[in-house]
Design an enzyme around this catalytic site. Structure first.
Site, short mmCIF file in Angstrom:
data_model
loop_
_atom_site.label_atom_id
_atom_site.label_comp_id
_atom_site.label_asym_id
_atom_site.label_seq_id
_atom_site.Cartn_x
_atom_site.Cartn_y
_atom_site.Cartn_z
N SER A 104 -9.64 1.97 3.13
CA SER A 104 -8.74 2.74 2.30
C SER A 104 -7.72 1.90 1.53
CB SER A 104 -7.99 3.74 3.17
OG SER A 104 -7.12 3.07 4.05
N LYS A 150 0.87 -1.17 0.00
CA LYS A 150 0.00 0.00 0.00
C LYS A 150 0.91 1.22 0.00
CE LYS A 150 -3.83 2.02 2.72
NZ LYS A 150 -4.68 1.84 3.92
N SER A 195 -9.88 -0.42 7.25
CA SER A 195 -9.28 -0.21 5.93
C SER A 195 -8.61 -1.43 5.30
CB SER A 195 -8.27 0.94 5.98
OG SER A 195 -8.95 2.17 5.97
#
Lengths: 489, 486, 96
Positions: B153, B78, B177
């Protein structure tokens, strides 16, 4: 006007916030070195720069030093204290917040005693002392309409020491400030260097009518970096506030900057707006718990404190409180004095002599040459050697000063100087009598006058005989023999 | 079976058996990224050169007989994890120009384990969002339906794994997330116990809630990778010094006798009917497999969303103050003065949702409001934590839905922050209490995946992974791949 | 809680965020909604509950040994800086 005379009917109230940089090798939350004077930003690590993703880890020695200070001021060491973020934007503050302690500081409720000019003692309360990180520096030279930021200092550990508003004059404030300064150096937690900013002070100053119990509105004066400027800044601010109040105005609570060049304080523009620091517990750091064993471990490292040392000097060495205070004003000075006394056998009888010499000629020469104790041209053992020759009457106190100067110049031993220069005191009665006889023979007129009652001329004969012996005659013997040979007036 | 249909565990086995090389594997996935990423927008940076170099090194390591279980396995990070020499944008214009000068601990550990880095994945800006629509670099699309969001997210990581552009990816979970996007794209995702995985090098959103974790097809894959990233890190004061169990070995723990608590509050109003039915069916299946099902209640749990939306913005408002246009990140053109520099750099660099949260946080911490909002929320947080603690006296694991609905349309909720925030209603509790939680696929509603969430007590990852693994041995939802990416 | 434009302007200033005239009403509206939403916390009976700053009970701050291991890497670190002169980060003039 006398700077310490408060104007008619006004009382001054001062509290000090002292920032002492702790003498750790690395920063409070990162492993960057803390050395002063490095090239810009060469001691600013990712953590110090507030790089995204970096995290603080607390330096154990910073905690130990804070605890040391707390113990030395009889304070409470918090079993649990909390690091909080103080949020504000400033270019020298990389993260946009300073890690500090707010509601729960590591040290609370301490105190120190200061000696007032009238000889009495006054206790000054220490509200709290907390750990926090220092900010960087903004530099303004050499850049057109811009500033340059050096973050080497960012993250240096600070102990912020907050006093109660117990100080009632600039003189008291200075006495307290010096006391803290002495203490942190004794404890070896701060080098105390004010020029380099290792020891800084902000003063909260207000005035009120005598008899009033509530405090007046205070102003915080920042940027005072010497004892003298602290005193001047406070005195200026007191006068300013009284002028404003007597002129019918009121004091605005604000932060003011001391300008030493103009000897005045003025409002800080960067602090014009009301602060809302939005303190909250720093989620990157856990509660700091200090176990009793940790406190005891630190207590075991405490040196003899200045007040304890001064009391001992008074009690065991018979020194006056004033002399004891002077000698303990720095650990090095006290250690040097004690080393001299030790060399002289430790007797109380030697102490006064040692104290006078250490505070007198020795300190004067050290200061003149700007030397540290370690670099003194006459070490403790050598000074003791000189004092021993005074004690055994090899030389007089007056000649000793001459010998000392030569010892300092050549880094020589007292005996060598005395020998080489032939300064050994004459204690041989017949030799002194011979000299006296010669002086009497050479000055018949004065002798007659003396004998007819002009007793002031005794001094003349002392002087002449001393001159004849190049100052080496034992003064006590000389006096005695002169009285005998001259006969009474 | 084609390479990309294999789980991480299967790929690791193939590498070990020298069925294919790490370089072949890296090339296979890089080719898939090249083909599919333009539509999905899951990757922000593809590190092809680095990947091939990593892969060649992995093959050499294996040839030298020094390979570990993950040597040669391709992964993605990420874009919130700092990667030395590689752009780390956090999905923000603020960091569009930012090349991290160091590796996050998670990055360092996965590299040390011999994994091959394929690139950095898209995300909601600074991890603030539940749909991946707040990314400065555009939304990520759900591989099951390109008109739908992948959740957020960690939406880029989730979509990339779901479309098998990468076998597994890292994520971070502050309020759901990892778990919510894993649920919305039909993969497994674990958020470990707070303090289990180092936060060093993970750009902070809300420090007391953030935790790094893994998104991968199966619980077994999660176990493999979690073992590599978990563990004490002296650079993170909130990292806990507790030994890391062998998660893979502990997968075999029997389900029999495990007490699974069904949280009453997770099946209340707001839960989509078909979604709830699938979750209930999966819990029934766990019972058939030997687990004991118990009804439990955490009465303060409904307050978790408002609590979170005080605590998280408060911390983020402070954490994001470092983005000031001075040392890194976006700086506005020709600032007039310092104030202008700050305001325009931050005003231009941050998107609307980030600004909204910074302002919320600034407000709840400001003089006069701190007690009413921040302190109050901290107190409710401790009530919620106490509820969980009580529940774990009676059960070993809590079960419920991960998300109240399957993936929704891109654009459907962007104008209403409260509706968006309520997506995290089932996930936030675990963050507030610092608990480990996993989401595993448990079925489909209208062609869209649904997730079952399991929550464990502190450091109870093994138990969660074993339960999820037992479920996955009896189900195949985690093996399904959208037709377009099969 | 209903915020006014001035409230939002004050918050934006404190947070050092430029908000345009056009954006302002949007933030007034959404921030008001968020604050109203979180105000349901007021109804919670928190009694003597301790405020919880951290999810791990009983964990305490670890202390690092006082060792300076970082070395000068300012060139690498400043590669991300918008403006640098003589190794200093340059900003518009700081007025004290």
């Amino acid at each position: 006007m006398n700077q310490d005379t408060v104007r008619d009917g006004w009382e001054v109230v001062i509290g000090l916030e002292i920032h002492a940089q702790l003498a750790t090798r690395s920063k409070i939350f990162s492993a960057s070195p803390t050395a002063y004077g490095a090239a810009p930003n060469t001691q600013a690590s990712l953590v110090d720069l507030g790089y995204p993703g970096t995290l603080p880890v607390l330096n154990g020695d910073a905690v130990r030093m804070a605890v040391k200070f707390g113990l030395a001021t009889g304070a409470t060491i918090a079993a649990r204290s909390i690091f909080a973020r103080k949020n504000y934007f400033y270019p020298d503050l990389p993260k946009g917040y300073q890690i500090s302690q707010y509601e729960r500081p590591v040290v609370e409720d301490g105190s120190l005693e200061i000696l007032l000019e009238n000889g009495t003692k006054k206790t000054i309360g220490i509200t709290r002392a907390h750990l926090e990180e220092d900010a960087g520096k903004s530099l303004h030279e050499g850049l057109a309409n811009a500033s340059g930021i050096d973050l080497n200092r960012a993250g240096t550990p600070l102990l912020e020491i907050v006093s109660e508003p117990d100080l009632r004059s600039a003189k008291e404030a200075i006495a307290y400030l010096k006391k803290v300064h002495t203490l942190v150096r004794y404890l070896e937690i701060c080098d105390g260097n004010m020029q380099e900013g290792s020891f800084r002070c902000d003063a909260n100053v207000s005035v009120r009518r005598f008899g009033k119990t509530e405090f007046g509105t205070r102003c915080e004066i920042k940027n005072v970096n010497s004892f003298r400027f602290v005193e001047k800044a406070i005195n200026y601010e007191v006068e300013r506030q009284i002028d404003v109040l007597e002129g019918g105005g009121s004091i605005v609570q604000e932060t003011r900057l001391y300008d030493s060049a103009k000897d005045e304080t003025r409002p800080m523009r960067s602090k014009e707006e009301a602060n809302d620091y939005r303190y909250f517990p720093d989620p990157d750091l856990l509660p700091l718990e200090i176990a009793p064993a940790f406190v005891e471990q630190v207590r075991a490292t405490l040196p003899e404190l200045p007040d304890e040392k001064a009391a001992r000097f008074s009690l065991h060495h018979g020194l006056s409180p004033y002399d004891a205070g002077v000698l303990t004003s720095s650990r090095e000075l006290a250690d040097f004095y004690e080393a001299v006394v030790r060399e002289l056998g430790g007797a109380a009888a030697s102490a006064k002599l040692a104290a006078n010499w250490v505070m007198g000629d020795f300190s004067a020469f050290l200061n003149r040459d700007g030397l540290e104790f370690g670099a003194a041209r006459v070490p403790a053992a050598a000074l003791a050697g000189l004092l021993r020759r005074i004690q055994d009457e090899t030389i007089s106190g007056k000649i000793a000063k001459e010998v000392f100067e030569l010892m300092w110049a050549d880094a020589a031993e007292a005996d060598a100087v005395i020998e080489a220069k032939g300064l050994k005191q004459i204690t041989d009665t017949s030799a002194i009598e011979t000299a006296i006889a010669a002086v009497m023979a050479a000055n018949p007129k004065q002798l007659a006058e003396y004998r007819s009652g002009k007793d002031k001329l005794f001094g003349f004969f002392v002087g002449q005989t001393m001159k004849a012996t190049q100052g080496k005659a034992n003064p006590a013997q000389l006096n005695e023999l002169l009285k005998k040979l001259l006969g009474g007036p | 079976m084609s390479l990309h249909r294999r789980s991480v565990a299967e790929l690791a086995a193939g590498l070990a058996a020298k069925e294919f090389s790490a370089v072949e594997l890296a090339r296979h996935f890089l080719a898939r990224i090249a083909t599919s990423n333009p539509a999905l927008n899951a990757f922000l940076t593809v590190t092809a050169e680095r990947a091939l170099a990593d892969a060649a090194r992995a093959d050499a390591t294996r040839a030298a007989g020094k390979a570990g279980p993950l040597t040669g396995v391709p992964i993605a990070h990420k874009d919130i994890f700092c990667t030395d020499g590689i752009k780390t944008s956090c999905g923000s214009k603020m960091l569009d120009n930012f090349v991290a000068p160091y590796d996050a601990t998670v990055v360092e550990r996965l590299a040390a384990a011999g994994t091959v880095l394929l690139g950095k994945t898209n995300m909601d800006e600074f991890a603030m969002g539940s749909s991946n629509e707040t990314s400065y670099f555009g939304p990520v699309r759900n591989p099951w339906d390109l008109a739908k969001v992948p959740g957020g997210s960690s939406g880029g990581s989730a979509a990339a794994v779901a479309a098998r552009l990468v076998p597994a990816a890292t994520g971070t979970d502050t309020g759901g997330s990892i778990r919510q996007p894993a649920a919305l794209v039909g993969i497994s995702g674990i958020k470990p116990t707070y303090g289990r995985v180092s936060r060093y090098g993970m750009v902070a959103f809300a420090s007391s809630l953030d935790q790094g974790g893994i998104l991968a097809p199966s619980a077994e894959d999660c176990a493999l990778l979690l073992g590599a990233i978990a563990g004490f890190d002296p650079r993170d004061s909130t990292s806990v010094d507790v030994p890391v169990p062998d998660y893979v070995a502990e997968l075999q723990a029997p389900l029999k006798g495990l007490r699974i608590g069904v949280l009453k509050e997770f099946f209340a109003a707001g839960l989509d009917g078909p979604t709830g039915a699938l979750v209930e069916a999966s819990i029934a299946q766990l019972r058939e497999l030997g687990a004991q099902i118990v009804d439990v209640s955490c009465p303060n749990l409904p307050l978790s969303v408002p609590t979170y939306y005080v605590v998280a913005p408060a911390e983020c408002s402070s954490n994001l103050s470092r983005f000031d246009g001075v040392r890194f990140g976006h700086r506005c053109q020709s600032p007039r003065d310092l104030m202008d520099l700050y305001k325009r750099s931050r005003g231009e660099g941050f998107g609307a949702e980030v600004k909204r949260r910074i302002m919320t946080g600034t407000y709840v911490l400001s003089a006069g409001y701190y007690d009413a909002y921040y302190l109050k929320a901290q107190k409710v947080r401790s009530l919620i934590t106490a509820d969980f603690k009580r529940a774990f006296e009676a059960v070993d694991v809590l079960a419920g839905p991960t998300s109240p609905t399957p993936a929704f349309d891109i654009g459907a909720k962007v104008d209403d922050p409260i509706t968006m925030y309520l997506n995290d209603i089932y996930t936030i509790g675990a963050n507030l209490a610092g608990l480990p939680a996993i989401s595993v696929p448990c079925g489909f509603v209208g062609g869209l995946p649904v997730g079952l969430q399991l929550i464990g007590p502190h450091f109870g990852e093994s138990r969660l992974l074993a339960a999820a693994h037992a479920y996955q041995r009896a189900s195949d939802f985690h093996r399904r791949v959208p037709a377009a990416y099969a | 809680m209903s915020l006014t434009r001035r409230d939002v302007e004050a918050i934006a200033h404190l947070a050092r965020l430029e908000i345009t005239e056009g954006e302002l009403p949007v933030y007034v509206d959404s921030l008001s909604k968020i604050l109203s939403f979180v105000e349901q916390l007021n109804a919670a009976q928190t009694g003597t509950a301790e405020p919880m700053a951290h999810p791990l009970e009983g964990e305490v701050q670890r202390l690092r040994a006082d060792v300076a291991t970082e070395t000068d890497r300012h060139q690498k670190y400043q590669a991300n800086a918008p403006q640098v002169a003589s190794a200093l980060y340059v900003v518009p003039k700081v007025i004290e």
